[in-house]
Design a protein around this motif. Structure first.
Motif, mmCIF file in Angstrom:
data_model
loop_
_atom_site.group_PDB
_atom_site.id
_atom_site.type_symbol
_atom_site.label_atom_id
_atom_site.label_comp_id
_atom_site.label_asym_id
_atom_site.label_seq_id
_atom_site.Cartn_x
_atom_site.Cartn_y
_atom_site.Cartn_z
ATOM 1 N N GLU A 29 0.846 -1.183 0.000
ATOM 2 C CA GLU A 29 0.000 0.000 0.000
ATOM 3 C C GLU A 29 0.885 1.237 0.000
ATOM 4 N N CYS A 30 0.366 2.326 -0.408
ATOM 5 C CA CYS A 30 1.081 3.611 -0.500
ATOM 6 C C CYS A 30 2.137 3.585 -1.605
ATOM 7 N N ARG A 40 12.203 2.556 6.068
ATOM 8 C CA ARG A 40 11.367 3.306 7.005
ATOM 9 C C ARG A 40 11.545 2.774 8.429
ATOM 10 N N ALA A 78 2.070 2.563 6.624
ATOM 11 C CA ALA A 78 0.945 3.292 7.202
ATOM 12 C C ALA A 78 1.149 4.774 6.987
ATOM 13 N N ARG A 79 0.107 5.508 7.145
ATOM 14 C CA ARG A 79 0.174 6.961 6.993
ATOM 15 C C ARG A 79 0.209 7.610 8.381
ATOM 16 N N ASN A 80 1.223 7.264 9.153
ATOM 17 C CA ASN A 80 1.426 7.865 10.464
ATOM 18 C C ASN A 80 2.824 8.479 10.514
ATOM 19 N N GLY A 83 5.549 5.975 9.529
ATOM 20 C CA GLY A 83 5.447 5.494 8.155
ATOM 21 C C GLY A 83 5.195 4.002 8.070
ATOM 22 N N TYR A 84 5.026 3.355 9.217
ATOM 23 C CA TYR A 84 4.736 1.928 9.226
ATOM 24 C C TYR A 84 4.025 1.565 10.527
#
Length: 188
Positions: A29-30, A40, A78-80, A83-84
């Motif tokens: 994803e992303c 990351r 992830a979008r935090n 980044g994961y």
């Protein structure tokens, strides 16, 4: 396809084909590759990180070496801030759904241990259908006027409603008024 990975991966328009259209590397994803995901994790942990190559859905297993020990856990983009997202499990062969469920349970503050299995009775025992409830045929054999009225109301009321809606749809308001006045003239 290009044999060397490209710096900025370009995912295709097909959301089910998660590969870079330039170099053919599998993407998460992303739109990031496994190597970028490991980078990351390394950026946050500052410990040697390497991917094992095991992938379960959107999750990838990584090994972290630190303090003379080797740790294995699962990460996904992830979008935090980091980044994961990471989760640890003792299951040797987890599925992607189980890993996502463990992360959700951890974020919700639920206990990590598995619930004890509930012992269910054997199939076909009395708990499936109570023996004291009479079947439709048994109720028919004990016919009474009250039973007939109850059955008529439960079956006829929905049918009258359905036919009324159908009649109103076909005839419209003026047609329904005409039918009502015709029925009223019969009884007057």
């Amino acid at each position: 396809m290009n044999a060397t990975p490209c710096a900025q991966h370009t995912p295709g328009s097909d959301v089910w084909d998660l590969h870079c259209t330039v170099c053919g590397v599998r993407l998460f994803e992303c739109g990031i590759s496994l190597d970028q995901l490991v980078e990351r994790v390394y950026a946050i942990q500052q410990e040697p990180i390497q991917a094992t190559g095991r992938i379960r859905g959107t999750w990838a297993e990584v090994l972290e070496e630190g303090d003379g020990q080797l740790w294995a856990y699962w990460v996904r983009p992830a979008r935090n801030f980091a980044g994961y997202e990471a989760i640890d499990t003792t299951d040797p062969e987890p599925t992607g759904e189980k890993l996502s469920g463990l992360l959700l349970a951890e974020l919700a503050g639920l206990p990590a241990e598995e619930p004890a299995p509930v012992a269910l009775p054997e199939i076909g025992t009395a708990w499936v259908r109570p023996k004291h409830k009479a079947s439709r045929w048994e109720r028919f054999k004990r016919w009474s006027r009250a039973n007939a009225e109850r059955e008529f109301v439960t079956i006829a009321a929905p049918l009258v409603g359905i036919w009324s809606v159908a009649l109103f749809t076909v005839l419209g308001w003026d047609g329904v008024k005409g039918v009502v006045s015709a029925v009223a003239s019969i009884f007057s």
